[in-house]
Scaffold this active site. Structure first.
Site, PDB file in Angstrom:
ATOM      1  N   ASN A  62      29.670-146.597 -36.165  1.00  0.00           N
ATOM      2  CA  ASN A  62      28.684-147.075 -35.191  1.00  0.00           C
ATOM      3  C   ASN A  62      27.249-146.636 -35.451  1.00  0.00           C
ATOM      4  OD1 ASN A  62      30.459-148.616 -33.808  1.00  0.00           O
ATOM      5  ND2 ASN A  62      30.854-147.135 -32.181  1.00  0.00           N
ATOM      6  N   GLU A 126      29.108-155.173 -37.103  1.00  0.00           N
ATOM      7  CA  GLU A 126      29.633-155.523 -35.773  1.00  0.00           C
ATOM      8  C   GLU A 126      28.444-155.880 -34.879  1.00  0.00           C
ATOM      9  OE1 GLU A 126      32.774-153.018 -33.754  1.00  0.00           O
ATOM     10  OE2 GLU A 126      31.089-152.554 -32.442  1.00  0.00           O
ATOM     11  N   TRP A 216      40.211-142.067 -23.133  1.00  0.00           N
ATOM     12  CA  TRP A 216      39.451-142.710 -24.220  1.00  0.00           C
ATOM     13  C   TRP A 216      39.216-141.688 -25.329  1.00  0.00           C
ATOM     14  CZ3 TRP A 216      34.021-141.513 -25.238  1.00  0.00           C
ATOM     15  CH2 TRP A 216      33.566-142.128 -26.435  1.00  0.00           C
ATOM     16  N   ARG A 247      36.041-149.637 -20.829  1.00  0.00           N
ATOM     17  CA  ARG A 247      37.134-149.822 -21.778  1.00  0.00           C
ATOM     18  C   ARG A 247      38.142-150.833 -21.257  1.00  0.00           C
ATOM     19  NH1 ARG A 247      34.263-148.601 -24.903  1.00  0.00           N
ATOM     20  NH2 ARG A 247      34.147-146.891 -26.353  1.00  0.00           N
ATOM     21  N   ASP A 349      41.402-154.395 -34.500  1.00  0.00           N
ATOM     22  CA  ASP A 349      40.395-153.568 -33.842  1.00  0.00           C
ATOM     23  C   ASP A 349      41.076-152.460 -33.023  1.00  0.00           C
ATOM     24  OD1 ASP A 349      37.632-153.056 -33.156  1.00  0.00           O
ATOM     25  OD2 ASP A 349      38.107-153.812 -31.148  1.00  0.00           O
ATOM     26  N   HIS A 386      27.641-141.007 -28.799  1.00  0.00           N
ATOM     27  CA  HIS A 386      27.735-142.281 -28.096  1.00  0.00           C
ATOM     28  C   HIS A 386      26.552-142.315 -27.119  1.00  0.00           C
ATOM     29  CE1 HIS A 386      29.493-146.010 -26.937  1.00  0.00           C
ATOM     30  NE2 HIS A 386      30.638-145.781 -27.536  1.00  0.00           N
ATOM     31  N   SER A 433      30.611-141.187 -35.408  1.00  0.00           N
ATOM     32  CA  SER A 433      31.354-140.486 -36.463  1.00  0.00           C
ATOM     33  C   SER A 433      30.451-140.187 -37.662  1.00  0.00           C
ATOM     34  CB  SER A 433      32.547-141.332 -36.908  1.00  0.00           C
ATOM     35  OG  SER A 433      32.110-142.581 -37.427  1.00  0.00           O
TER      36      SER A 433
HETATM   37  O1  SFD Z   1      33.865-147.469 -30.562  1.00  0.00           O
HETATM   38  C1  SFD Z   1      38.815-126.716 -32.162  1.00  0.00           C
HETATM   39  N1  SFD Z   1      33.861-142.515 -31.963  1.00  0.00           N
HETATM   40  C2  SFD Z   1      33.332-143.532 -32.746  1.00  0.00           C
HETATM   41  N2  SFD Z   1      32.464-143.350 -33.759  1.00  0.00           N
HETATM   42  C3  SFD Z   1      32.160-144.349 -34.641  1.00  0.00           C
HETATM   43  O2  SFD Z   1      31.382-144.160 -35.580  1.00  0.00           O
HETATM   44  N3  SFD Z   1      32.741-145.584 -34.486  1.00  0.00           N
HETATM   45  C4  SFD Z   1      33.604-145.885 -33.464  1.00  0.00           C
HETATM   46  O3  SFD Z   1      34.159-146.974 -33.387  1.00  0.00           O
HETATM   47  C5  SFD Z   1      33.795-144.875 -32.470  1.00  0.00           C
HETATM   48  N4  SFD Z   1      34.561-145.081 -31.290  1.00  0.00           N
HETATM   49  C6  SFD Z   1      35.454-144.076 -30.972  1.00  0.00           C
HETATM   50  C7  SFD Z   1      35.061-142.745 -31.237  1.00  0.00           C
HETATM   51  C8  SFD Z   1      35.930-141.724 -30.830  1.00  0.00           C
HETATM   52  C9  SFD Z   1      37.152-142.049 -30.213  1.00  0.00           C
HETATM   53  C10 SFD Z   1      38.065-140.954 -29.775  1.00  0.00           C
HETATM   54  C11 SFD Z   1      37.523-143.386 -30.017  1.00  0.00           C
HETATM   55  C12 SFD Z   1      36.671-144.390 -30.404  1.00  0.00           C
HETATM   56  C13 SFD Z   1      38.850-143.746 -29.411  1.00  0.00           C
HETATM   57  C14 SFD Z   1      33.122-141.252 -31.886  1.00  0.00           C
HETATM   58  C15 SFD Z   1      33.337-140.266 -33.035  1.00  0.00           C
HETATM   59  O4  SFD Z   1      34.673-140.146 -33.330  1.00  0.00           O
HETATM   60  C16 SFD Z   1      32.710-138.913 -32.652  1.00  0.00           C
HETATM   61  O5  SFD Z   1      31.353-139.135 -32.354  1.00  0.00           O
HETATM   62  C17 SFD Z   1      32.841-137.832 -33.729  1.00  0.00           C
HETATM   63  O6  SFD Z   1      34.166-137.698 -34.162  1.00  0.00           O
HETATM   64  C18 SFD Z   1      32.339-136.501 -33.200  1.00  0.00           C
HETATM   65  O7  SFD Z   1      32.449-135.528 -34.204  1.00  0.00           O
HETATM   66  P1  SFD Z   1      32.637-133.943 -33.858  1.00  0.00           P
HETATM   67  O8  SFD Z   1      32.814-133.238 -35.152  1.00  0.00           O
HETATM   68  O9  SFD Z   1      31.587-133.528 -32.935  1.00  0.00           O
HETATM   69  O10 SFD Z   1      34.002-133.903 -33.015  1.00  0.00           O
HETATM   70  P2  SFD Z   1      35.509-134.202 -33.510  1.00  0.00           P
HETATM   71  O11 SFD Z   1      35.527-135.136 -34.653  1.00  0.00           O
HETATM   72  O12 SFD Z   1      36.276-134.623 -32.299  1.00  0.00           O
HETATM   73  O13 SFD Z   1      36.065-132.773 -34.007  1.00  0.00           O
HETATM   74  C19 SFD Z   1      36.287-131.694 -33.146  1.00  0.00           C
HETATM   75  C20 SFD Z   1      37.055-130.641 -33.927  1.00  0.00           C
HETATM   76  O14 SFD Z   1      37.117-129.412 -33.214  1.00  0.00           O
HETATM   77  C21 SFD Z   1      38.442-128.916 -33.218  1.00  0.00           C
HETATM   78  N5  SFD Z   1      38.568-128.040 -32.060  1.00  0.00           N
HETATM   79  N6  SFD Z   1      39.037-125.956 -33.250  1.00  0.00           N
HETATM   80  C22 SFD Z   1      39.277-124.635 -33.041  1.00  0.00           C
HETATM   81  N7  SFD Z   1      39.315-124.074 -31.783  1.00  0.00           N
HETATM   82  C23 SFD Z   1      39.108-124.825 -30.676  1.00  0.00           C
HETATM   83  N8  SFD Z   1      39.122-124.252 -29.458  1.00  0.00           N
HETATM   84  C24 SFD Z   1      38.839-126.216 -30.849  1.00  0.00           C
HETATM   85  N9  SFD Z   1      38.593-127.249 -29.982  1.00  0.00           N
HETATM   86  C25 SFD Z   1      38.426-128.350 -30.744  1.00  0.00           C
HETATM   87  C26 SFD Z   1      39.293-130.179 -33.211  1.00  0.00           C
HETATM   88  O15 SFD Z   1      40.621-129.961 -33.611  1.00  0.00           O
HETATM   89  C27 SFD Z   1      38.511-131.038 -34.199  1.00  0.00           C
HETATM   90  O16 SFD Z   1      38.823-130.661 -35.520  1.00  0.00           O
HETATM   91  S1  SFD Z   1      33.941-146.112 -30.096  1.00  0.00           S
HETATM   92  O17 SFD Z   1      34.774-146.034 -28.924  1.00  0.00           O
HETATM   93  O18 SFD Z   1      32.652-145.585 -29.868  1.00  0.00           O
HETATM   94  P1  AMP Z   2      32.094-149.276 -27.763  1.00  0.00           P
HETATM   95  O1  AMP Z   2      33.250-150.031 -28.278  1.00  0.00           O
HETATM   96  O2  AMP Z   2      31.811-149.548 -26.319  1.00  0.00           O
HETATM   97  O3  AMP Z   2      32.169-147.827 -28.062  1.00  0.00           O
HETATM   98  O4  AMP Z   2      30.804-149.802 -28.534  1.00  0.00           O
HETATM   99  C1  AMP Z   2      30.657-149.720 -29.923  1.00  0.00           C
HETATM  100  C2  AMP Z   2      29.205-149.851 -30.249  1.00  0.00           C
HETATM  101  O5  AMP Z   2      28.668-151.058 -29.716  1.00  0.00           O
HETATM  102  C3  AMP Z   2      28.327-148.749 -29.669  1.00  0.00           C
HETATM  103  O6  AMP Z   2      27.285-148.530 -30.599  1.00  0.00           O
HETATM  104  C4  AMP Z   2      27.780-149.337 -28.401  1.00  0.00           C
HETATM  105  O7  AMP Z   2      26.557-148.751 -28.037  1.00  0.00           O
HETATM  106  C5  AMP Z   2      27.617-150.790 -28.786  1.00  0.00           C
HETATM  107  N1  AMP Z   2      27.807-151.721 -27.652  1.00  0.00           N
HETATM  108  C6  AMP Z   2      28.943-151.950 -26.954  1.00  0.00           C
HETATM  109  N2  AMP Z   2      28.761-152.892 -26.019  1.00  0.00           N
HETATM  110  C7  AMP Z   2      27.483-153.301 -26.122  1.00  0.00           C
HETATM  111  C8  AMP Z   2      26.678-154.259 -25.433  1.00  0.00           C
HETATM  112  N3  AMP Z   2      27.177-155.005 -24.442  1.00  0.00           N
HETATM  113  N4  AMP Z   2      25.391-154.382 -25.815  1.00  0.00           N
HETATM  114  C9  AMP Z   2      24.873-153.640 -26.817  1.00  0.00           C
HETATM  115  N5  AMP Z   2      25.580-152.734 -27.498  1.00  0.00           N
HETATM  116  C10 AMP Z   2      26.869-152.551 -27.163  1.00  0.00           C
END
Ligand code: SFD
Ligand code: AMP
Length: 626
Positions: A62, A126, A216, A247, A349, A386, A433
């Protein structure tokens, strides 16, 4: 007292967490450490291959700025993020991540991640900033590079980190325990990089009963980053900014591909599109109400207005969107072929990143090309990415940060030697990510520089560590002492089990701090009462009991969540306005107050006195013309 062996590990840089930011940090740190003969160690509560938010995989990247292709400029990205966060963002941090993020994406591709390409070999977008991927194995691929860089001998898996080790005003390590063996771990380091993700299940989730645990964001990210940094005494920012994603209802499938790639509409139960029928409401939130794209919280808000008037359910019009694209193909044969293609993309997806949504579709006979699916606003989450922003207040880059935001090392918190990245660092939203990986690299490079500048041995107080060990293992002792005193061990007046503790926390947050049951609405009085109830919960935390190592982890996860909750409630109280309707609404302060509150609401816990300090910090733009 529980008899645990103490294992000591001494290193130069300790990376805490094994997710996207930590894997980025590992790759970068290994490079710079090798040049200077330094040691880098990584510790994760789970197995790096499938830990953190990307465990299940993702279907999109993203954050991709496309700088080389000249598609966008840095200013475009900074504008986008600031506007989406209703004006409150650290532009210097957003800039720093954005200028490095493309190179992380190119590395992912080099390491084997399949990114969708069109007939000309260009990435398939996307949306403007998002790329489509075949991401089921995304985390495994990124983890492999981290493991190769550090070597498995420097990676400790299945060790749950509880909190920091301090040497005066410097963070010099971390303590935790194995979730598989009776071992207590003391990691001593010259610098520490926290990347333990965000916090899930602080609020009561929509999923209950047979769905309990489905969320989520991943339930295993339980606020450890926030706890660690708060307990070290670091200044925190944007603790009031919870993220509420819309969602697909009940299994939390993503909506981005539907809105952006398939250009779908969402409509209410009467077939009305709230983004059109409610557009007038955006006037009340100017200037951000008028920007494009409409900020995520305002998109939520327009939908919630319909839901609150009983006009639900809200539907994603998958059927309409898919058929419209297919029909635009011209002849019937081509349309049929396109329909099959779109159908398979729709399923993929979900299968790439939210498998349970695909299972729910299958279980409810949902063919997306034939019938629409319900969507809903989820419960609140705490993430630094996000459209969330909560995390530690960190130093910006020397070349871009205004003096208010710069204290020497990129991504160092206000505590010496303590660095943060990914969901652990605040006010730099929309890193996702790829940006989290890039930010991990930025932070790690700076952390290595900190080690080189501070080569002296660190001082760890052994007596204090002994006390911390006893405190961390205490839930096992409590259970051992009292569990035999009642017929059934889960009903016992001498202790509280972690699950019940979590339920109480979630109930408080839901009812007083604006959760799902109160339509995300709260007020001064509700928050004050919530804070009082949290103080009783804090007292009861001393009576948490654990039957085994797994429950010991559950105990500490919930203590971590409780601290995230307290920081949230205190900051909601401090920010005397409603800035993000759609994330939360203050019924007693129902409007945005740009004159007084176009500012950061920060907070700091003092580990010596136990006092909280609330701090207002200015929003400083990095581009003059803004
Ligand atoms: O669409 C300990 N994310 C998405 N990012 C994208 O680029 N595209 C997407 O499509 C994304 N979508 C999405 C995303 C996440 C999820 C869950 C879904 C969908 C269903 C977001 C990214 O994944 C997110 O921004 C990054 O992963 C964040 O990275 P970071 O490093 O801040 O967090 P992490 O990857 O979750 O890792 C955390 C680590 O810490 C460990 N941990 N270890 C030791 N002791 C403890 N007490 C600990 N607590 C946690 C974990 O095990 C892990 O290794 S969409 O919906 O937006
Ligand atoms: P999401 O699946 O909601 O996590 O969205 C994935 C990516 O699309 C993120 O970068 C969001 O900010 C963006 N996004 C989702 N819905 C919209 C929308 N209606 N308008 C603009 N950006 C969006």
């Amino acid at each position: 007292m529980a008899n645990f062996e103490t294992v000591e590990v001494t290193t130069d840089l300790l990376i805490v967490g094994g997710g996207m930011a930590a894997c980025g940090a590992a790759v970068e740190a290994a490079y710079w450490a090798k040049k200077s003969g330094l040691k880098v160690t990584l510790v994760d509560k789970a197995a790096v291959d499938r830990s953190g938010a990307v465990a299940m995989g993702l279907s999109a990247i993203n954050q991709y700025v496309g700088l080389k292709d000249g598609q966008n400029s840095m200013k475009d990205y900074v504008d986008y993020v600031r506007n989406d966060l209703m004006g409150i963002t650290r532009e210097d941090l957003v800039f720093n991540i954005a200028r490095h993020v493309d190179s992380s994406v190119h590395l992912f591709e080099k390491w084997g991640l399949p990114i969708w390409k069109d007939a000309e070999g260009n990435y398939v977008h996307e949306g403007r900033w998002q790329l489509m991927i075949n991401g089921e194995s995304y985390k495994v691929i990124v983890a492999e590079a981290a493991k190769n860089a550090l070597g498995m001998e420097n990676i400790y898996e299945r060790i749950f980190i509880v909190g920091p080790i301090m040497d005066g005003d410097r963070c010099v390590g971390a303590v935790g325990f194995s979730v598989r063996e009776d071992k207590f771990y003391v990691f001593k380091a010259k610098s520490v990089l926290v990347a333990m993700g965000g916090a899930v299940h602080v609020f009561k989730p929509r999923s209950s009963g047979e769905g309990l645990g489905r969320a989520w964001y991943p339930p295993w990210n339980s606020g450890s980053s926030a706890y660690f940094t708060l307990k070290a005494g670091a200044e925190m920012t944007c603790q009031e900014v919870r993220f509420i994603p819309v969602r697909f209802k009940d299994a939390y499938g993503p909506v981005g591909a539907w809105f952006l790639l398939f250009k779908s509409r969402a409509t209410n139960g009467l077939g009305e599109a709230y983004m059109q029928t409610r557009a007038g409401e955006l006037e009340n939130w100017k200037p951000y109400g008028k920007v494009k794209p409409v900020p995520a919280n305002l998109r939520n808000w327009l939908m919630m207005l319909d839901v609150n008037e009983g006009k639900g359910p809200i539907f994603m019009r998958t059927d309409e969107a898919i058929n419209k694209i297919a029909e635009s193909e011209g002849d019937e044969k081509a349309a049929k072929k396109k329909l099959r293609e779109l159908e398979s993309e729709a399923w993929e997806d979900f299968l790439d990143m939210t498998i349970s949504q695909a299972i729910l579709w299958a279980a409810t006979n949902t063919a997306p090309e034939q019938k629409p699916s319900e969507i809903a606003a989820a419960e609140p989450y705490f993430i630094g990415s996000h459209s969330g922003a909560s995390g530690a207040w960190v130093s910006g880059p020397k070349d871009m940060a205004p003096e208010e935001y710069f204290w020497g090392y990129d991504n160092m918190s206000t505590i010496n030697g303590l660095f943060c990245a990914g969901d652990a660092s605040g006010a730099s939203s929309h890193k996702f990510s790829s940006g989290s990986h890039a930010e991990g690299r930025i932070a790690a490079k700076a952390a290595i520089r900190f080690v080189l500048d501070h080569p002296e041995d660190v001082n760890v107080d052994t007596a204090a560590i002994k006390e911390i060990k006893a405190e961390i293992l205490k839930p096992l002792d409590i259970y051992a002492e009292f569990s035999g005193k009642t017929v059934t061990p889960d009903v016992n007046p001498n202790y509280i089990l972690p699950k019940m503790f979590m339920f109480r926390l979630q109930k408080i947050m839901d009812e007083y701090a604006g959760g799902v049951s109160t339509a995300f609405t709260t007020s001064n009085t509700l928050l004050e009462r919530g804070l009082e109830l949290l103080s009783f919960l804090r007292e009861d935390a001393a009576h948490l009991a654990a039957a085994d190592l797994h429950d010991l982890m559950r105990c500490w996860e919930n203590v971590h969540r409780m601290w995230q909750a307290e920081a949230h409630v205190r900051t909601l109280l401090f920010r005397d306005e409603t800035r993000w309707p759609g994330y939360y609404f203050r019924s007693d302060k129902p409007v945005m107050d740009n004159e007084n509150w176009l500012a950061f609401a920060n907070c700091k816990y003092d580990p010596d006195t136990g006092d909280w300090e609330m701090i207002k910090r200015p929003v400083v733009h990095i581009y003059n013309e803004l």
